[in-house]
Structures are given as structure tokens and as C-alpha cells.
Motif scaffolding. Structure first.
Motif, PDB file in Angstrom:
ATOM      1  N   PRO A   1       0.152  -1.474  -0.017  1.00 14.27           N
ATOM      2  CA  PRO A   1      -0.209   0.062   0.343  1.00 14.27           C
ATOM      3  C   PRO A   1       1.037   1.659  -0.217  1.00 14.27           C
ATOM      4  O   PRO A   1       1.957   1.550   0.417  1.00 14.27           O
ATOM      5  CB  PRO A   1      -0.942  -0.295   1.749  1.00 14.27           C
ATOM      6  CG  PRO A   1      -0.699  -1.421   1.206  1.00 14.27           C
ATOM      7  CD  PRO A   1       0.524  -2.080   1.091  1.00 14.27           C
ATOM      8  N   VAL A   2       0.467   2.286  -0.577  1.00 13.90           N
ATOM      9  CA  VAL A   2       1.188   3.594  -0.747  1.00 13.90           C
ATOM     10  C   VAL A   2       1.310   4.473   0.294  1.00 13.90           C
ATOM     11  O   VAL A   2       2.804   4.370   1.159  1.00 13.90           O
ATOM     12  CB  VAL A   2       0.526   4.836  -1.211  1.00 13.90           C
ATOM     13  CG1 VAL A   2       0.944   5.961  -1.531  1.00 13.90           C
ATOM     14  CG2 VAL A   2      -0.263   4.280  -2.349  1.00 13.90           C
ATOM     15  N   SER A   3       0.930   4.208   1.493  1.00 15.32           N
ATOM     16  CA  SER A   3       1.166   5.262   3.219  1.00 15.32           C
ATOM     17  C   SER A   3       2.384   4.031   3.820  1.00 15.32           C
ATOM     18  O   SER A   3       2.502   4.341   3.835  1.00 15.32           O
ATOM     19  CB  SER A   3      -0.625   4.885   3.714  1.00 15.32           C
ATOM     20  OG  SER A   3      -0.729   2.941   3.930  1.00 15.32           O
ATOM     21  N   ILE A   4       2.372   2.590   2.802  1.00 17.15           N
ATOM     22  CA  ILE A   4       4.065   1.659   3.764  1.00 17.15           C
ATOM     23  C   ILE A   4       4.280   1.596   3.242  1.00 17.15           C
ATOM     24  O   ILE A   4       5.964   2.049   3.754  1.00 17.15           O
ATOM     25  CB  ILE A   4       3.087   0.274   4.006  1.00 17.15           C
ATOM     26  CG1 ILE A   4       2.149  -0.260   4.270  1.00 17.15           C
ATOM     27  CG2 ILE A   4       4.698  -0.771   4.078  1.00 17.15           C
ATOM     28  CD1 ILE A   4       1.909  -1.506   4.565  1.00 17.15           C
ATOM     29  N   SER A   5       4.585   2.104   1.988  1.00 19.85           N
ATOM     30  CA  SER A   5       5.767   2.648   1.382  1.00 19.85           C
ATOM     31  C   SER A   5       6.169   4.177   1.536  1.00 19.85           C
ATOM     32  O   SER A   5       7.342   4.411   1.223  1.00 19.85           O
ATOM     33  CB  SER A   5       5.560   2.181  -0.462  1.00 19.85           C
ATOM     34  OG  SER A   5       5.416   1.009  -0.621  1.00 19.85           O
TER      35      SER A   5
ATOM     36  N   GLN B   1       9.634   7.500   4.158  1.00 19.24           N
ATOM     37  CA  GLN B   1       9.932   8.261   4.924  1.00 19.24           C
ATOM     38  C   GLN B   1      11.110   8.760   6.175  1.00 19.24           C
ATOM     39  O   GLN B   1      12.751   9.212   5.971  1.00 19.24           O
ATOM     40  CB  GLN B   1       8.666   8.779   5.635  1.00 19.24           C
ATOM     41  CG  GLN B   1       9.258   9.957   6.029  1.00 19.24           C
ATOM     42  CD  GLN B   1       9.106  11.609   4.977  1.00 19.24           C
ATOM     43  OE1 GLN B   1       8.423  11.890   4.574  1.00 19.24           O
ATOM     44  NE2 GLN B   1       9.702  12.188   5.722  1.00 19.24           N
ATOM     45  N   ARG B   2      10.906   7.048   6.340  1.00 19.37           N
ATOM     46  CA  ARG B   2      12.136   6.980   7.648  1.00 19.37           C
ATOM     47  C   ARG B   2      13.505   7.108   7.118  1.00 19.37           C
ATOM     48  O   ARG B   2      14.566   7.833   7.482  1.00 19.37           O
ATOM     49  CB  ARG B   2      12.375   5.348   8.042  1.00 19.37           C
ATOM     50  CG  ARG B   2      10.612   5.534   8.829  1.00 19.37           C
ATOM     51  CD  ARG B   2      10.632   4.235   9.742  1.00 19.37           C
ATOM     52  NE  ARG B   2       9.984   3.036   9.358  1.00 19.37           N
ATOM     53  CZ  ARG B   2       9.247   2.655   8.653  1.00 19.37           C
ATOM     54  NH1 ARG B   2       7.578   3.156   9.162  1.00 19.37           N
ATOM     55  NH2 ARG B   2       8.870   1.989   8.280  1.00 19.37           N
TER      56      ARG B   2
ATOM     57  N   THR C   1      15.060  10.143   5.855  1.00 21.82           N
ATOM     58  CA  THR C   1      15.200  10.911   7.628  1.00 21.82           C
ATOM     59  C   THR C   1      16.528  10.806   7.966  1.00 21.82           C
ATOM     60  O   THR C   1      17.575  11.649   8.247  1.00 21.82           O
ATOM     61  CB  THR C   1      13.473  10.939   7.993  1.00 21.82           C
ATOM     62  OG1 THR C   1      12.681  11.705   7.911  1.00 21.82           O
ATOM     63  CG2 THR C   1      14.162  11.546   9.825  1.00 21.82           C
ATOM     64  N   ALA C   2      16.632   9.502   7.772  1.00 18.95           N
ATOM     65  CA  ALA C   2      18.270   9.368   8.491  1.00 18.95           C
ATOM     66  C   ALA C   2      19.064   9.453   7.112  1.00 18.95           C
ATOM     67  O   ALA C   2      20.344  10.443   8.266  1.00 18.95           O
ATOM     68  CB  ALA C   2      18.104   7.234   8.073  1.00 18.95           C
ATOM     69  N   ILE C   3      18.943  10.144   5.670  1.00 14.94           N
ATOM     70  CA  ILE C   3      19.788  10.363   4.740  1.00 14.94           C
ATOM     71  C   ILE C   3      20.078  11.552   4.918  1.00 14.94           C
ATOM     72  O   ILE C   3      21.367  12.442   5.184  1.00 14.94           O
ATOM     73  CB  ILE C   3      19.878   9.468   3.566  1.00 14.94           C
ATOM     74  CG1 ILE C   3      19.245   8.208   3.271  1.00 14.94           C
ATOM     75  CG2 ILE C   3      20.196  10.503   2.990  1.00 14.94           C
ATOM     76  CD1 ILE C   3      18.773   8.224   1.887  1.00 14.94           C
TER      77      ILE C   3
ATOM     78  N   LEU D   1      27.993   8.503  -7.268  1.00 15.73           N
ATOM     79  CA  LEU D   1      26.697   8.821  -5.929  1.00 15.73           C
ATOM     80  C   LEU D   1      28.128   8.553  -4.685  1.00 15.73           C
ATOM     81  O   LEU D   1      29.153   8.519  -4.836  1.00 15.73           O
ATOM     82  CB  LEU D   1      26.124   7.511  -6.061  1.00 15.73           C
ATOM     83  CG  LEU D   1      24.530   7.474  -6.565  1.00 15.73           C
ATOM     84  CD1 LEU D   1      23.530   6.895  -6.244  1.00 15.73           C
ATOM     85  CD2 LEU D   1      23.978   8.959  -7.665  1.00 15.73           C
ATOM     86  N   SER D   2      27.189   9.849  -3.677  1.00 15.53           N
ATOM     87  CA  SER D   2      28.200   9.754  -2.635  1.00 15.53           C
ATOM     88  C   SER D   2      28.184   8.346  -2.004  1.00 15.53           C
ATOM     89  O   SER D   2      27.056   8.577  -2.028  1.00 15.53           O
ATOM     90  CB  SER D   2      27.431  11.092  -1.907  1.00 15.53           C
ATOM     91  OG  SER D   2      26.098  10.961  -1.246  1.00 15.53           O
ATOM     92  N   PRO D   3      29.201   8.191  -0.979  1.00 13.38           N
ATOM     93  CA  PRO D   3      29.479   7.301  -0.090  1.00 13.38           C
ATOM     94  C   PRO D   3      28.227   7.050   0.240  1.00 13.38           C
ATOM     95  O   PRO D   3      27.759   5.912   0.898  1.00 13.38           O
ATOM     96  CB  PRO D   3      30.255   7.007   0.620  1.00 13.38           C
ATOM     97  CG  PRO D   3      31.014   7.934  -0.294  1.00 13.38           C
ATOM     98  CD  PRO D   3      30.291   9.625  -0.871  1.00 13.38           C
ATOM     99  N   MET D   4      27.295   7.913   1.088  1.00 17.93           N
ATOM    100  CA  MET D   4      26.151   7.861   2.062  1.00 17.93           C
ATOM    101  C   MET D   4      25.115   7.597   1.129  1.00 17.93           C
ATOM    102  O   MET D   4      24.533   6.571   1.500  1.00 17.93           O
ATOM    103  CB  MET D   4      25.857   9.264   2.455  1.00 17.93           C
ATOM    104  CG  MET D   4      24.709   9.269   3.758  1.00 17.93           C
ATOM    105  SD  MET D   4      24.345  11.438   3.739  1.00 17.93           S
ATOM    106  CE  MET D   4      26.178  11.309   4.475  1.00 17.93           C
ATOM    107  N   VAL D   5      24.513   7.464   0.054  1.00 16.38           N
ATOM    108  CA  VAL D   5      23.718   7.625  -1.092  1.00 16.38           C
ATOM    109  C   VAL D   5      23.309   5.942  -1.829  1.00 16.38           C
ATOM    110  O   VAL D   5      22.906   5.234  -1.162  1.00 16.38           O
ATOM    111  CB  VAL D   5      23.272   8.416  -2.157  1.00 16.38           C
ATOM    112  CG1 VAL D   5      22.135   8.322  -2.955  1.00 16.38           C
ATOM    113  CG2 VAL D   5      23.093  10.398  -1.636  1.00 16.38           C
ATOM    114  N   ALA D   6      25.015   5.693  -1.379  1.00 17.47           N
ATOM    115  CA  ALA D   6      25.605   4.330  -1.842  1.00 17.47           C
ATOM    116  C   ALA D   6      25.167   3.224  -1.489  1.00 17.47           C
ATOM    117  O   ALA D   6      24.457   2.567  -1.000  1.00 17.47           O
ATOM    118  CB  ALA D   6      26.679   4.245  -2.978  1.00 17.47           C
ATOM    119  N   ASN D   7      25.201   3.716  -0.083  1.00 18.46           N
ATOM    120  CA  ASN D   7      25.336   2.937   1.133  1.00 18.46           C
ATOM    121  C   ASN D   7      23.764   2.641   1.555  1.00 18.46           C
ATOM    122  O   ASN D   7      23.470   1.467   1.721  1.00 18.46           O
ATOM    123  CB  ASN D   7      26.301   2.839   2.149  1.00 18.46           C
ATOM    124  CG  ASN D   7      27.863   3.423   2.123  1.00 18.46           C
ATOM    125  OD1 ASN D   7      28.411   2.421   1.400  1.00 18.46           O
ATOM    126  ND2 ASN D   7      28.317   3.995   2.882  1.00 18.46           N
ATOM    127  N   ALA D   8      23.128   4.112   1.694  1.00 13.19           N
ATOM    128  CA  ALA D   8      21.874   3.888   2.002  1.00 13.19           C
ATOM    129  C   ALA D   8      20.989   3.101   0.758  1.00 13.19           C
ATOM    130  O   ALA D   8      19.389   2.214   0.820  1.00 13.19           O
ATOM    131  CB  ALA D   8      21.005   4.858   0.875  1.00 13.19           C
TER     132      ALA D   8
END
Length: 186
Positions: A4-8, A13-14, A17-19, A76-83
Motif C-alpha cells: 500500500p502507498v502509505s506503507i511505502s 520517509q524513514r 530522514t536518516a539520510i 553517487l556519494s558514499p552515503m547515498v550509495a550505502n543507503a
């Protein structure tokens, strides 16, 4: 994936927010912003990428390897690549479009900007977009980025959506309103 869209959206969002928090703490927000722009363009252009992130046919390892190769190719930056690698391991790549949207919103909010989704009957010139952005800034009080789409079925006019506010000045909407009022009379 038939989430469902709300779960996705919640999952995205989590991660966003972390990134965002890590990027802001590490003073890497510009790099993350560039990565988000590149990922957004890649998602729009590449059917293969959209298939990779949404198809259950690919294993975790295949998705992880593909995402690592894509991240390296896109620089891509290491942060985004790792995420992205973590998302592949957790089978969460299907939320990548929502992640990009959420990160864009967080970055814009941090910069004091807002994005307006503008649908026009025909393409707008840069001068017209700037004039519209200036008018919206006067109304909203924040800098406005225009995300323009063209829909010829509007016949003329604009549909502007900023957050939950929507302004519909299209001829199609006016014709529909006229048609509804005529139904009430007759």
C-alpha cells in the motif's frame, strides 16, 4: 511489490530522514541533493532501473550488485550509495521513487523553498515560469521551484498545486463547472 502507498511512503520517509540527518550533520547536503537529482532523472529515463527496483524476480544480491554498479557509474556519494545498498539487502528498493520525493521535500524545507506542481496546456517559457514563481512567492512567502508538466487536454490555463493548495484556472475545469451548473438547472 503490491505494498500500500502509505506503507511505502512510511518506509521511504524513514530512510529519507536518516539520510538527510546524516548529510546535514556531515555537511554533505549539497552532494546528497545532487545525488537525488541524478536518481530522479535516472528513474524517469530508465525503464530497466524501474524494473530492477520493483521486480521480485531479482534476488537481494542481484539488486545489491546492480545498485552498487549504478552508484559507481553515477558517482553517487558514499552515503547515498550505502543507503541504496542497505535498501537492496532489505528488499526495500521499491520505495526509491518515494525516497527521492521525500528527500527533495526535506532539502527544500531546509532551504526554505517549496515546490509547485504546475500543469499547463502548453509549454511555458523561462520568463513565464519566473513570473509565476514570483507571484507564488508573494502569496506563500517562500521561494518557489516550478515543476512543470504539459497536458494539452486542459485547453488553456494552469493547474497549480503547492502542498495541499490547488488552484485550477484551466478552461477544462471552467467547462466542467459550466456543464455541472447546466445539469442543475435542467
Amino acid at each position: 511489490m503490491s505494498e500500500p502507498v502509505s506503507i511505502s511512503t512510511g518506509i521511504a520517509q524513514r530512510y529519507a530522514t536518516a539520510i538527510f540527518d546524516l548529510a546535514k550533520d556531515g555537511k554533505n547536503l549539497k552532494a546528497v541533493e545532487a545525488d537525488v537529482t541524478a536518481l530522479d532523472a535516472a528513474l524517469a529515463e530508465s525503464e530497466d532501473l524501474r524494473s530492477l527496483i520493483s521486480s521480485p524476480v531479482y534476488s537481494r544480491d542481484e539488486q545489491g550488485d546492480a545498485v552498487a554498479a549504478i552508484a559507481k557509474k553515477m558517482k553517487l556519494s558514499p552515503m547515498v550509495a550505502n543507503a541504496l545498498g542497505l535498501m537492496a539487502q532489505k528488499r526495500r528498493l521499491f520505495v526509491l521513487p518515494q525516497l527521492v520525493s521525500a528527500l527533495n521535500a526535506l532539502i527544500a524545507e531546509d532551504k526554505g523553498e517549496v515546490t509547485a506542481k504546475v500543469t499547463a496546456a502548453k509549454s511555458m517559457t523561462k520568463a513565464q515560469q519566473d513570473k509565476l514563481a514570483k507571484a507564488l512567492k508573494a502569496s506563500i512567502g517562500k521561494d518557489v521551484n516550478i515543476n512543470l508538466a504539459v497536458d494539452e487536454t486542459l485547453i488553456g490555463g494552469l493547474v497549480v498545486q503547492v502542498g495541499s493548495r490547488m488552484i485550477d484556472t484551466s478552461i477544462q475545469a471552467k467547462l466542467n463547472a459550466l456543464q455541472n451548473s447546466m445539469k442543475e438547472v435542467g
